[in-house]
Design a protein around this motif. Structure first.
Motif, PDB file in Angstrom:
ATOM      1  N   GLY A  24      40.018  34.227  25.032  1.00 41.29           N
ATOM      2  CA  GLY A  24      40.418  35.573  24.648  1.00 41.29           C
ATOM      3  C   GLY A  24      39.972  35.918  23.248  1.00 41.29           C
ATOM      4  N   PHE A  25      40.130  34.984  22.325  1.00 41.48           N
ATOM      5  CA  PHE A  25      39.725  35.227  20.944  1.00 41.48           C
ATOM      6  C   PHE A  25      38.208  35.136  20.766  1.00 41.48           C
ATOM      7  CE2 PHE A  25      44.184  33.892  20.333  1.00 41.48           C
ATOM      8  CZ  PHE A  25      44.630  34.999  19.628  1.00 41.48           C
ATOM      9  N   GLN A  26      37.529  34.383  21.665  1.00 38.55           N
ATOM     10  CA  GLN A  26      36.073  34.312  21.587  1.00 38.55           C
ATOM     11  C   GLN A  26      35.416  35.626  21.996  1.00 38.55           C
ATOM     12  OE1 GLN A  26      35.358  30.864  24.058  1.00 38.55           O
ATOM     13  NE2 GLN A  26      35.088  29.513  22.277  1.00 38.55           N
ATOM     14  N   HIS A  27      36.085  36.384  22.853  1.00 39.68           N
ATOM     15  CA  HIS A  27      35.575  37.688  23.288  1.00 39.68           C
ATOM     16  C   HIS A  27      36.261  38.773  22.462  1.00 39.68           C
ATOM     17  CE1 HIS A  27      34.550  35.053  26.653  1.00 39.68           C
ATOM     18  NE2 HIS A  27      33.677  35.966  27.055  1.00 39.68           N
ATOM     19  N   ARG A  28      36.018  38.739  21.167  1.00 44.88           N
ATOM     20  CA  ARG A  28      36.734  39.643  20.259  1.00 44.88           C
ATOM     21  C   ARG A  28      36.382  41.108  20.502  1.00 44.88           C
ATOM     22  NH1 ARG A  28      35.665  35.167  17.134  1.00 44.88           N
ATOM     23  NH2 ARG A  28      33.658  36.011  16.431  1.00 44.88           N
ATOM     24  N   TYR A  29      35.150  41.375  20.902  1.00 44.61           N
ATOM     25  CA  TYR A  29      34.772  42.769  21.138  1.00 44.61           C
ATOM     26  C   TYR A  29      35.534  43.345  22.332  1.00 44.61           C
ATOM     27  CZ  TYR A  29      31.976  46.901  22.136  1.00 44.61           C
ATOM     28  OH  TYR A  29      31.570  48.192  22.378  1.00 44.61           O
ATOM     29  N   LEU A  30      35.570  42.586  23.431  1.00 45.41           N
ATOM     30  CA  LEU A  30      36.336  43.040  24.591  1.00 45.41           C
ATOM     31  C   LEU A  30      37.817  43.168  24.252  1.00 45.41           C
ATOM     32  CD1 LEU A  30      34.723  40.922  27.468  1.00 45.41           C
ATOM     33  CD2 LEU A  30      34.467  43.379  27.066  1.00 45.41           C
ATOM     34  N   LEU A  31      38.310  42.219  23.465  1.00 46.01           N
ATOM     35  CA  LEU A  31      39.714  42.266  23.066  1.00 46.01           C
ATOM     36  C   LEU A  31      40.003  43.524  22.253  1.00 46.01           C
ATOM     37  CD1 LEU A  31      42.468  40.850  22.961  1.00 46.01           C
ATOM     38  CD2 LEU A  31      41.673  39.599  20.934  1.00 46.01           C
ATOM     39  N   SER A  32      39.089  43.864  21.348  1.00 42.82           N
ATOM     40  CA  SER A  32      39.290  45.064  20.533  1.00 42.82           C
ATOM     41  C   SER A  32      39.245  46.330  21.385  1.00 42.82           C
ATOM     42  CB  SER A  32      38.234  45.131  19.426  1.00 42.82           C
ATOM     43  OG  SER A  32      36.933  45.319  19.969  1.00 42.82           O
ATOM     44  N   LEU A  33      38.381  46.349  22.413  1.00 45.45           N
ATOM     45  CA  LEU A  33      38.318  47.511  23.295  1.00 45.45           C
ATOM     46  C   LEU A  33      39.610  47.674  24.081  1.00 45.45           C
ATOM     47  CD1 LEU A  33      34.690  47.330  24.787  1.00 45.45           C
ATOM     48  CD2 LEU A  33      35.545  48.883  23.021  1.00 45.45           C
ATOM     49  N   LEU A  34      40.125  46.578  24.612  1.00 42.00           N
ATOM     50  CA  LEU A  34      41.378  46.643  25.367  1.00 42.00           C
ATOM     51  C   LEU A  34      42.543  47.033  24.461  1.00 42.00           C
ATOM     52  CD1 LEU A  34      41.010  43.472  27.631  1.00 42.00           C
ATOM     53  CD2 LEU A  34      40.929  45.861  28.370  1.00 42.00           C
ATOM     54  N   ASP A 104      53.567  42.616  32.145  1.00 43.93           N
ATOM     55  CA  ASP A 104      52.985  43.707  32.933  1.00 43.93           C
ATOM     56  C   ASP A 104      51.462  43.783  32.825  1.00 43.93           C
ATOM     57  OD1 ASP A 104      55.537  44.436  33.639  1.00 43.93           O
ATOM     58  OD2 ASP A 104      55.725  45.989  32.104  1.00 43.93           O
ATOM     59  N   SER A 105      50.860  42.983  31.951  1.00 42.30           N
ATOM     60  CA  SER A 105      49.447  43.173  31.620  1.00 42.30           C
ATOM     61  C   SER A 105      48.500  42.946  32.791  1.00 42.30           C
ATOM     62  CB  SER A 105      49.054  42.244  30.454  1.00 42.30           C
ATOM     63  OG  SER A 105      49.220  40.883  30.813  1.00 42.30           O
ATOM     64  N   ILE A 106      48.770  41.978  33.632  1.00 40.01           N
ATOM     65  CA  ILE A 106      47.855  41.666  34.738  1.00 40.01           C
ATOM     66  C   ILE A 106      47.967  42.718  35.838  1.00 40.01           C
ATOM     67  CG2 ILE A 106      47.184  39.969  36.469  1.00 40.01           C
ATOM     68  CD1 ILE A 106      46.584  39.179  33.576  1.00 40.01           C
ATOM     69  N   VAL A 107      49.189  42.973  36.289  1.00 42.10           N
ATOM     70  CA  VAL A 107      49.385  43.978  37.332  1.00 42.10           C
ATOM     71  C   VAL A 107      48.946  45.352  36.837  1.00 42.10           C
ATOM     72  CG1 VAL A 107      51.112  45.140  38.750  1.00 42.10           C
ATOM     73  CG2 VAL A 107      51.244  42.669  38.419  1.00 42.10           C
ATOM     74  N   GLY A 108      49.182  45.633  35.568  1.00 46.02           N
ATOM     75  CA  GLY A 108      48.815  46.928  35.021  1.00 46.02           C
ATOM     76  C   GLY A 108      47.319  47.149  34.889  1.00 46.02           C
ATOM     77  N   ASN A 109      46.528  46.076  34.928  1.00 46.86           N
ATOM     78  CA  ASN A 109      45.070  46.183  34.845  1.00 46.86           C
ATOM     79  C   ASN A 109      44.406  45.728  36.143  1.00 46.86           C
ATOM     80  OD1 ASN A 109      44.213  46.872  31.860  1.00 46.86           O
ATOM     81  ND2 ASN A 109      45.943  45.452  31.702  1.00 46.86           N
ATOM     82  N   ARG A 110      45.087  45.936  37.246  1.00 43.99           N
ATOM     83  CA  ARG A 110      44.586  45.439  38.535  1.00 43.99           C
ATOM     84  C   ARG A 110      43.211  46.001  38.879  1.00 43.99           C
ATOM     85  NH1 ARG A 110      48.884  48.693  40.245  1.00 43.99           N
ATOM     86  NH2 ARG A 110      50.131  46.896  40.869  1.00 43.99           N
ATOM     87  N   ALA A 111      42.970  47.274  38.573  1.00 43.08           N
ATOM     88  CA  ALA A 111      41.692  47.889  38.936  1.00 43.08           C
ATOM     89  C   ALA A 111      40.531  47.184  38.245  1.00 43.08           C
ATOM     90  CB  ALA A 111      41.705  49.372  38.564  1.00 43.08           C
ATOM     91  N   LEU A 112      40.695  46.830  36.995  1.00 38.56           N
ATOM     92  CA  LEU A 112      39.634  46.154  36.246  1.00 38.56           C
ATOM     93  C   LEU A 112      39.478  44.710  36.709  1.00 38.56           C
ATOM     94  CD1 LEU A 112      37.555  46.442  34.023  1.00 38.56           C
ATOM     95  CD2 LEU A 112      39.330  45.857  32.352  1.00 38.56           C
ATOM     96  N   ILE A 113      40.587  44.036  36.960  1.00 46.30           N
ATOM     97  CA  ILE A 113      40.557  42.629  37.373  1.00 46.30           C
ATOM     98  C   ILE A 113      39.880  42.480  38.732  1.00 46.30           C
ATOM     99  CG2 ILE A 113      42.033  40.695  38.093  1.00 46.30           C
ATOM    100  CD1 ILE A 113      43.958  41.503  35.870  1.00 46.30           C
ATOM    101  N   GLN A 114      40.066  43.445  39.621  1.00 48.94           N
ATOM    102  CA  GLN A 114      39.477  43.370  40.953  1.00 48.94           C
ATOM    103  C   GLN A 114      37.976  43.652  40.965  1.00 48.94           C
ATOM    104  OE1 GLN A 114      42.040  46.201  42.901  1.00 48.94           O
ATOM    105  NE2 GLN A 114      43.307  44.607  43.824  1.00 48.94           N
ATOM    106  N   LYS A 115      37.450  44.278  39.904  1.00 52.60           N
ATOM    107  CA  LYS A 115      36.047  44.696  39.903  1.00 52.60           C
ATOM    108  C   LYS A 115      35.131  43.768  39.138  1.00 52.60           C
ATOM    109  CE  LYS A 115      37.116  49.614  40.437  1.00 52.60           C
ATOM    110  NZ  LYS A 115      37.098  50.953  39.787  1.00 52.60           N
ATOM    111  N   GLU A 121      43.200  36.164  30.041  1.00 45.83           N
ATOM    112  CA  GLU A 121      44.099  36.125  28.884  1.00 45.83           C
ATOM    113  C   GLU A 121      43.875  37.297  27.933  1.00 45.83           C
ATOM    114  OE1 GLU A 121      43.942  32.009  30.487  1.00 45.83           O
ATOM    115  OE2 GLU A 121      42.450  33.553  30.007  1.00 45.83           O
ATOM    116  N   LEU A 122      42.727  37.966  28.065  1.00 47.48           N
ATOM    117  CA  LEU A 122      42.456  39.129  27.220  1.00 47.48           C
ATOM    118  C   LEU A 122      43.527  40.204  27.389  1.00 47.48           C
ATOM    119  CD1 LEU A 122      38.595  39.553  27.630  1.00 47.48           C
ATOM    120  CD2 LEU A 122      39.797  39.109  25.486  1.00 47.48           C
TER     121      LEU A 122
END
Length: 288
Positions: A24-34, A104-115, A121-122
Motif C-alpha cells: 500500500g505504501f509502495q503505491h503512493r500515487y494510487l494511495l494519494s488518488l484514493l 467499509d473500505s472493501i465493500v464500498g469500492n466493490r466496482a473498482l475491485i471487480q474490474k 490494502e490501499l
C-alpha cells in the motif's frame, strides 16, 4: 522456447502479488488518488461541506456536556470539564471513524475491485488517511481552547499526542482489516462493529474520570481497563490538553507503561488483521 524479456526483469512482478500493507505504501500515487477521492467526495453535494467536521463533534460534545456534565453533575467534580470531555471525544471519534471506514473500505469500492487488480490494502489505508485528515480540525480547535484557558507547553506533550494518535490509528486499522475482510463474506460483520463502537465511549474515561474505576474495581480489572488501547489514548490526550490547565488534575500512575502495553495490543491487532485480510483477499472480487 525463448523466455520473454519481461519475465527476467527484476522490476517485473506477477499481477496479484502483494506484500500487505507495505505494498500500500509502495503505491503512493494510487494511495494519494484514493485518499483525494475520499476527501473530495465525503461531503459531495452537501451545503455545509467541511463544516460537518466541526458540527458533528461539537453536537456530540454539547449533548454529553448537558446530560453527563450538568444533569448528572460530573462537571462539578472535574475541573475544566469541557476540555476534559472534548479531549476524550476526539480520540473516540478518531477510533470510530478509522475502524468503521476501514471496515467499509472493501465493500464500498466493490466496482473498482471487480474490474482491476491493485493491492487491496490501499483501500483501508486511504480511508484511514481520510479519518486522520478529518481528525485534524478537531484537534486544532481543542488546542486553541486549551491555550485560551492557560495551556503551557512541555516537551512531553507532542510525544504523548503522537503516541495517542498512533495507538488509536493502529488499533482501529487492525480491527478494520479484520472486520473489513469478514464483511465481504458476512455482511452482518458491520453489526459487530456497531456493537464495539457503541461500547467504545463508555469503556474509556471520556464521560467520567478514571479514578471512579480505580476506586470501585478490583486491581486486576483496573489494570485491564487501563491497558485498553482506547483508554490509554484518551488518558494521553487528557495529559496533553487538560492536565496542563487543571490545577487539581489527577493523572493515572504509570500511564506510559499502560500506553506501551496498549501500543503492543494495537500492533498485535494490526498483525492479526493483516493475516486475516491476506488470507481472504484472494476471493474478494468474486464474493463482491
Amino acid at each position: 522456447m525463448t523466455q520473454h524479456p519481461a519475465l527476467s526483469d527484476p522490476e517485473y512482478s506477477t499481477p496479484g502479488t502483494s506484500r500487505g500493507l507495505i505494498s500500500g505504501f509502495q503505491h503512493r500515487y494510487l494511495l494519494s488518488l484514493l485518499l483525494k477521492k475520499g476527501v473530495i467526495t465525503r461531503y459531495y453535494g452537501s451545503a455545509l461541506g467541511w463544516a460537518w467536521s466541526y458540527i458533528r463533534p461539537l453536537a456530540q460534545f454539547f449533548m454529553y456536556y448537558v446530560v453527563i456534565g450538568i444533569l448528572l453533575g460530573v462537571s462539578r467534580g472535574v475541573e475544566y470539564f469541557p476540555v476534559y470531555l472534548f479531549s476524550g471525544i476526539i480520540m473516540v471519534n478518531l477510533f470510530s471513524e478509522t475502524f468503521r471506514s476501514a471496515t467499509d473500505s472493501i465493500v464500498g469500492n466493490r466496482a473498482l475491485i471487480q474490474k482491476v487488480y491493485l493491492p487491496r490494502e490501499l483501500f483501508p489505508l486511504a480511508n484511514v488517511g481520510g479519518a486522520i485528515i478529518h481528525f485534524a480540525p478537531q484537534a486544532v480547535v481543542l488546542f486553541l481552547i486549551s491555550v485560551l484557558n492557560g495551556w503551557h507547553f512541555e516537551w512531553i506533550q507532542p510525544v504523548a499526542f503522537i503516541c495517542a494518535v498512533l495507538i488509536v490509528v493502529l488499533f482501529g486499522l487492525g480491527l478494520g482489516l479484520f472486520f473489513g475482510a469478514l464483511n465481504v463474506l458476512y455482511r452482518d460483520s458491520k453489526n459487530f462493529v456497531d456493537l464495539i463502537l457503541m461500547f467504545a465511549t463508555w469503556t474509556s474515561p471520556v464521560l467520567y474520570p478514571f479514578i471512579k474505576v480505580k476506586d470501585r474495581a478490583p486491581e486486576w480489572i483496573y489494570n485491564i481497563y487501563m491497558s485498553n488501547p482506547l483508554t490509554a489514548a484518551v488518558e494521553l490526550s487528557h495529559g496533553v490538553f487538560w492536565a496542563p490547565i487543571a490545577s487539581g488534575a489527577e493523572r493515572p500512575e504509570g500511564i506510559f507503561i499502560y500506553a506501551a502495553i496498549a501500543f503492543g495490543i494495537a500492533i498485535f491487532a494490526l498483525i492479526i488483521g493483516q493475516l486475516v485480510f491476506r488470507k481472504l483477499e484472494g476471493k474478494f472480487a468474486q464474493n463482491l
